[in-house]
Design an enzyme around this catalytic site. Sequence first.
Site, PDB file in Angstrom:
ATOM      1  N   LYS A  26     -90.655  -2.558 -19.308  1.00  0.00           N
ATOM      2  CA  LYS A  26     -90.378  -2.022 -18.064  1.00  0.00           C
ATOM      3  C   LYS A  26     -91.253  -0.426 -18.345  1.00  0.00           C
ATOM      4  CE  LYS A  26     -86.156  -4.523 -17.679  1.00  0.00           C
ATOM      5  NZ  LYS A  26     -84.741  -4.574 -17.935  1.00  0.00           N
TER       6      LYS A  26
ATOM      7  N   GLN B 205     -79.841  -1.223 -20.004  1.00  0.00           N
ATOM      8  CA  GLN B 205     -80.263  -2.546 -20.535  1.00  0.00           C
ATOM      9  C   GLN B 205     -78.927  -3.382 -20.953  1.00  0.00           C
ATOM     10  OE1 GLN B 205     -83.514  -3.933 -20.228  1.00  0.00           O
ATOM     11  NE2 GLN B 205     -82.716  -5.768 -21.135  1.00  0.00           N
TER      12      GLN B 205
ATOM     13  N   ASP C 180     -80.776  -2.432 -10.506  1.00  0.00           N
ATOM     14  CA  ASP C 180     -80.724  -3.722 -10.919  1.00  0.00           C
ATOM     15  C   ASP C 180     -79.858  -4.612  -9.671  1.00  0.00           C
ATOM     16  OD1 ASP C 180     -81.453  -4.554 -13.593  1.00  0.00           O
ATOM     17  OD2 ASP C 180     -79.943  -2.992 -14.241  1.00  0.00           O
TER      18      ASP C 180
END
Length: 295
Positions: A58, A102, A131
């Site tokens: 990422k 995460q 997300d």
Amino acid sequence: MAENIYEKYGNKIIDGKRIAAEYRAEIATEVAAMERKPSLAVIIVGEDPASQVYVRNKERGCAEVGMTSLLYRLPTETTEEELLRLIEHLNADSDVDGILVQLPLPSVRDGGSGIDEGAVIAAVSPEKDVDAFRAENVGHIMLGDAQLLPCTPAGVMVLLERSGVEIEGKRCLVIGRSNIVGKPMAMLLLHKSGTITVAHSRSRDLPALCREADIVVAAVGRAKLITGDMIKPGAVVIDVGMNRDENGKLCGDVDFDSVAPVASKITPVPGGVGPMTISMLLRNTLTAARLRGKK
Ligand code: GUN
């Protein structure tokens, strides 16, 4: 292996690496024209090796398209209160456009403090939720008017679109019902007028469901569960799985060697859905930055 399958099935392979790179180049062009660069904060708690790899990818993705990334590495034993305090701080930071925590968070068995994932997801401010995990954003996905899209399912849609796969009227089988992939995947396919079935661990006769499908999206996390005898000739097969096989080698939910000869198109693992997921995260970060007024 990689060279091999591209030689053998090149015309059938949906090359996620190539499509994701093209998509990133488009994002990079948009970012280059901005006065204030989009900025993504990534939080990782603990030492999970797979998560370390994802987070590094990422960061690399951000650098590739000219975005700023801020990485917060927190120790395994971090408490919920400490994590929520950091999220609050990032919510209030006007330069931060996207916040990603995460998952999974460390379990108590692994030395974690037992942080409630739901509380963490709900703490991220909705407009920074790159997300698209928050209930509000999930609701928008359901309504079909989402600005921030669920990264993996949205990446699958781009792969299908850029490979010329028609969805309207097709029988689509989504295998897996997770909040991150299966459920939003079914919605995105439905919005494109596919006829959707969602199969899961309690579904009866998965092979029969598979054999009826024109498009199969496998997202269950079981190595090589889907085999060639389960696939209708000419079907399109998308493999979201990331597993290790009996030799410790990375593999998907689809048994590539037996499915590729039967399918008309197929994504490999690695090099299929994975790279596209990160491209969609970058797209969401850009969208969030624009929604927050960055130009
Ligand atoms: N862990 C595995 N996939 C994801 C994802 O899409 N987002 C986050 N935050 N964690 C993950």
